[in-house]
Design an enzyme around this catalytic site. Structure first.
Site, PDB file in Angstrom:
ATOM      1  CE1 TYR A  92      -8.736   0.467   8.865  1.00  0.00           C
ATOM      2  CE2 TYR A  92      -9.140   1.435  11.022  1.00  0.00           C
ATOM      3  CZ  TYR A  92      -8.341   1.311   9.891  1.00  0.00           C
ATOM      4  OH  TYR A  92      -7.164   2.011   9.805  1.00  0.00           O
ATOM      5  CB  VAL A 135      -1.865  -7.529   0.068  1.00  0.00           C
ATOM      6  CG1 VAL A 135      -0.740  -6.609  -0.341  1.00  0.00           C
ATOM      7  CG2 VAL A 135      -3.030  -6.760   0.701  1.00  0.00           C
ATOM      8  NE  ARG A 148      -4.199   6.031  -2.698  1.00  0.00           N
ATOM      9  CZ  ARG A 148      -5.310   6.081  -1.966  1.00  0.00           C
ATOM     10  NH1 ARG A 148      -5.478   7.037  -1.095  1.00  0.00           N
ATOM     11  NH2 ARG A 148      -6.253   5.183  -2.111  1.00  0.00           N
ATOM     12  N   GLY A 165       0.837  -1.210   0.000  1.00  0.00           N
ATOM     13  CA  GLY A 165       0.000   0.000   0.000  1.00  0.00           C
ATOM     14  C   GLY A 165       0.863   1.249   0.000  1.00  0.00           C
ATOM     15  CB  ALA A 166       4.395   1.653  -0.619  1.00  0.00           C
ATOM     16  CB  THR A 222     -13.094  -7.062  13.625  1.00  0.00           C
ATOM     17  OG1 THR A 222     -14.274  -6.714  14.352  1.00  0.00           O
ATOM     18  CG2 THR A 222     -12.860  -8.551  13.708  1.00  0.00           C
ATOM     19  CB  ALA A 223      -9.291  -5.838  10.136  1.00  0.00           C
ATOM     20  CE  LYS A 224      -5.695  -1.099  10.248  1.00  0.00           C
ATOM     21  NZ  LYS A 224      -4.587  -1.520   9.359  1.00  0.00           N
ATOM     22  CB  SER A 246      -6.048   1.396  13.544  1.00  0.00           C
ATOM     23  OG  SER A 246      -6.909   2.504  13.788  1.00  0.00           O
TER      24      SER A 246
HETATM   25  P1  NAP Z   1      -4.460   5.321   2.121  1.00  0.00           P
HETATM   26  O1  NAP Z   1      -3.951   6.691   1.907  1.00  0.00           O
HETATM   27  O2  NAP Z   1      -5.874   4.975   1.761  1.00  0.00           O
HETATM   28  O3  NAP Z   1      -3.466   4.294   1.386  1.00  0.00           O
HETATM   29  C1  NAP Z   1      -3.696   2.899   1.424  1.00  0.00           C
HETATM   30  C2  NAP Z   1      -3.014   2.275   0.228  1.00  0.00           C
HETATM   31  O4  NAP Z   1      -3.259   0.840   0.276  1.00  0.00           O
HETATM   32  C3  NAP Z   1      -3.569   2.789  -1.107  1.00  0.00           C
HETATM   33  O5  NAP Z   1      -2.518   3.115  -1.980  1.00  0.00           O
HETATM   34  C4  NAP Z   1      -4.386   1.596  -1.600  1.00  0.00           C
HETATM   35  O6  NAP Z   1      -4.450   1.473  -3.009  1.00  0.00           O
HETATM   36  C5  NAP Z   1      -3.586   0.431  -1.038  1.00  0.00           C
HETATM   37  N1  NAP Z   1      -4.366  -0.790  -1.052  1.00  0.00           N
HETATM   38  C6  NAP Z   1      -5.669  -0.946  -0.718  1.00  0.00           C
HETATM   39  N2  NAP Z   1      -6.048  -2.220  -0.888  1.00  0.00           N
HETATM   40  C7  NAP Z   1      -4.960  -2.895  -1.338  1.00  0.00           C
HETATM   41  C8  NAP Z   1      -4.729  -4.252  -1.695  1.00  0.00           C
HETATM   42  N3  NAP Z   1      -5.700  -5.179  -1.642  1.00  0.00           N
HETATM   43  N4  NAP Z   1      -3.498  -4.601  -2.125  1.00  0.00           N
HETATM   44  C9  NAP Z   1      -2.516  -3.681  -2.216  1.00  0.00           C
HETATM   45  N5  NAP Z   1      -2.666  -2.382  -1.884  1.00  0.00           N
HETATM   46  C10 NAP Z   1      -3.884  -2.004  -1.449  1.00  0.00           C
HETATM   47  O7  NAP Z   1      -4.316   4.864   3.663  1.00  0.00           O
HETATM   48  P2  NAP Z   1      -3.354   5.378   4.844  1.00  0.00           P
HETATM   49  O8  NAP Z   1      -4.114   6.347   5.634  1.00  0.00           O
HETATM   50  O9  NAP Z   1      -2.001   5.699   4.310  1.00  0.00           O
HETATM   51  O10 NAP Z   1      -3.290   4.032   5.717  1.00  0.00           O
HETATM   52  C11 NAP Z   1      -2.207   3.106   5.663  1.00  0.00           C
HETATM   53  C12 NAP Z   1      -2.406   2.063   6.747  1.00  0.00           C
HETATM   54  O11 NAP Z   1      -2.471   2.711   8.020  1.00  0.00           O
HETATM   55  C13 NAP Z   1      -3.711   1.274   6.612  1.00  0.00           C
HETATM   56  O12 NAP Z   1      -3.492  -0.070   7.024  1.00  0.00           O
HETATM   57  C14 NAP Z   1      -4.626   1.971   7.574  1.00  0.00           C
HETATM   58  O13 NAP Z   1      -5.658   1.142   8.004  1.00  0.00           O
HETATM   59  C15 NAP Z   1      -3.664   2.344   8.682  1.00  0.00           C
HETATM   60  N6  NAP Z   1      -4.123   3.464   9.522  1.00  0.00           N
HETATM   61  C16 NAP Z   1      -4.371   4.709   9.001  1.00  0.00           C
HETATM   62  C17 NAP Z   1      -4.800   5.728   9.840  1.00  0.00           C
HETATM   63  C18 NAP Z   1      -5.105   7.126   9.345  1.00  0.00           C
HETATM   64  O14 NAP Z   1      -5.568   7.961  10.160  1.00  0.00           O
HETATM   65  N7  NAP Z   1      -4.857   7.469   8.096  1.00  0.00           N
HETATM   66  C19 NAP Z   1      -4.995   5.476  11.205  1.00  0.00           C
HETATM   67  C20 NAP Z   1      -4.730   4.212  11.697  1.00  0.00           C
HETATM   68  C21 NAP Z   1      -4.292   3.206  10.843  1.00  0.00           C
HETATM   69  P3  NAP Z   1      -5.630   2.187  -3.855  1.00  0.00           P
HETATM   70  O15 NAP Z   1      -5.365   3.636  -3.734  1.00  0.00           O
HETATM   71  O16 NAP Z   1      -5.442   1.680  -5.232  1.00  0.00           O
HETATM   72  O17 NAP Z   1      -6.900   1.761  -3.210  1.00  0.00           O
END
Ligand code: NAP
Length: 251
Positions: A152, A62, A14, A11-12, A154-156, A140
């Site tokens: 979400y 993934v 962005r 998920g890198a 539950t997954a985390k 999270s």
């Molecule tokens: P984000 O900006 O939505 O980025 C997530 C990335 O994962 C996107 O590039 C997405 O691709 C990719 N992705 C989604 N499904 C995928 C799959 N099946 N296989 C491969 N790549 C996939 O999210 P983020 O905020 O950076 O979050 C990153 C992680 O931190 C996540 O696990 C999230 O749950 C966790 N987190 C975030 C926050 C927050 O406040 N932002 C808080 C707690 C935890 P697409 O763009 O193509 O969908």
């Protein structure tokens, strides 16, 4: 650090994953930038390359076992044996329980839990062979419960159990396994939440900051820094831990 160490960040393209990939490249790793669409990884790869690092864009879902195996095989042959894995790919499908569809449930559980399982299972072979490895899973604060996020949270929470079990199984091979549990981080994910509930993102972030002891929301680099700590050579006695990175205590 040994030469030619290779890290995979899922998920890198962005957000937190992109910041983590850039940070691990600064730390000296060659980085495989995995995301659903290989083309979307270009910005992260060029940021790493323009800083003098090595990176490879790989498209994979993934949650798909065959795609995961093909991606890991490609990383091993084009960059080298991966010994660091950051399970960061994530999605949200928020809804109150009575409105949550089976698809909302399955999609979220599949990406976070099945995805982290498939990636770790495919990569552990290289870590065990090297007698060294680092796995960091993105949990999270929602693991502690969050309205509208039964899937979400539950997954985390599940990822925290996964982290502790892998730490027990893989420790003897020099592999540590830890989790970072972010609070509110300014990314497309939190922007999507603001949009869903119909509030302006800046207002949404301001309201969140008012509840956070350090009086600001997090940035992707805040999380990349915590991941970098767990991956560090000198962190080898830290395993099975969950680090809340939320600008204050969350428990
Ligand atoms: P984000 O900006 O939505 O980025 C997530 C990335 O994962 C996107 O590039 C997405 O691709 C990719 N992705 C989604 N499904 C995928 C799959 N099946 N296989 C491969 N790549 C996939 O999210 P983020 O905020 O950076 O979050 C990153 C992680 O931190 C996540 O696990 C999230 O749950 C966790 N987190 C975030 C926050 C927050 O406040 N932002 C808080 C707690 C935890 P697409 O763009 O193509 O969908």
């Amino acid at each position: 650090m040994a030469d030619n160490r290779v890290a995979i960040v899922t998920g890198a393209a962005r957000g937190i994953g992109a910041a983590t990939a850039r940070r691990l490249a600064e730390d000296g790793f060659a980085v495989a930038v995995i995301d659903l669409d290989e083309k979307q990884c270009a910005d992260t790869v060029s940021a790493i390359e323009s800083g003098g690092g090595r990176a490879l864009a790989v498209g994979a879902d993934v949650s798909d076992a065959a795609q995961v195996q093909a991606a890991v095989d490609r990383v091993a042959s084009e960059l080298g044996a991966p010994t660091v894995l950051v399970n960061n790919a994530g999605v949200i499908r928020d809804n109150l329980l009575y409105k949550m569809s089976e698809d909302d449930w399955d999609t979220v559980l599949n990406v976070h839990l099945r995805g982290s399982f498939l990636m770790a299972r495919a990569v552990q072979k290289y870590m065990v062979e090297a007698g060294w490895g680092r796995i960091v899973n993105l949990s999270s604060t929602s693991a502690l419960g969050n309205r509208g996020q039964a899937n979400y949270s539950t997954a985390k929470a599940g990822l925290q159990g996964f982290t502790k079990t892998l730490a027990i199984e893989l420790g003897r091979f020099g592999v540590t396994v830890n989790a970072v549990a972010p609070g509110f981080i300014a990314t497309d994910m939190t922007r999507a939440t603001a949009e869903r509930i119909g509030v302006d993102f800046e207002e949404f972030a301001k309201a969140a900051a008012a509840t956070i002891p350090v009086a600001r929301v997090g940035q992707p680099e805040d999380i990349a820094n915590a991941v970098s700590f767990f991956v560090d050579e000198r962190s080898g006695f830290v395993s099975g831990q969950v680090l809340y990175v939320a600008g204050g205590p969350k428990a």
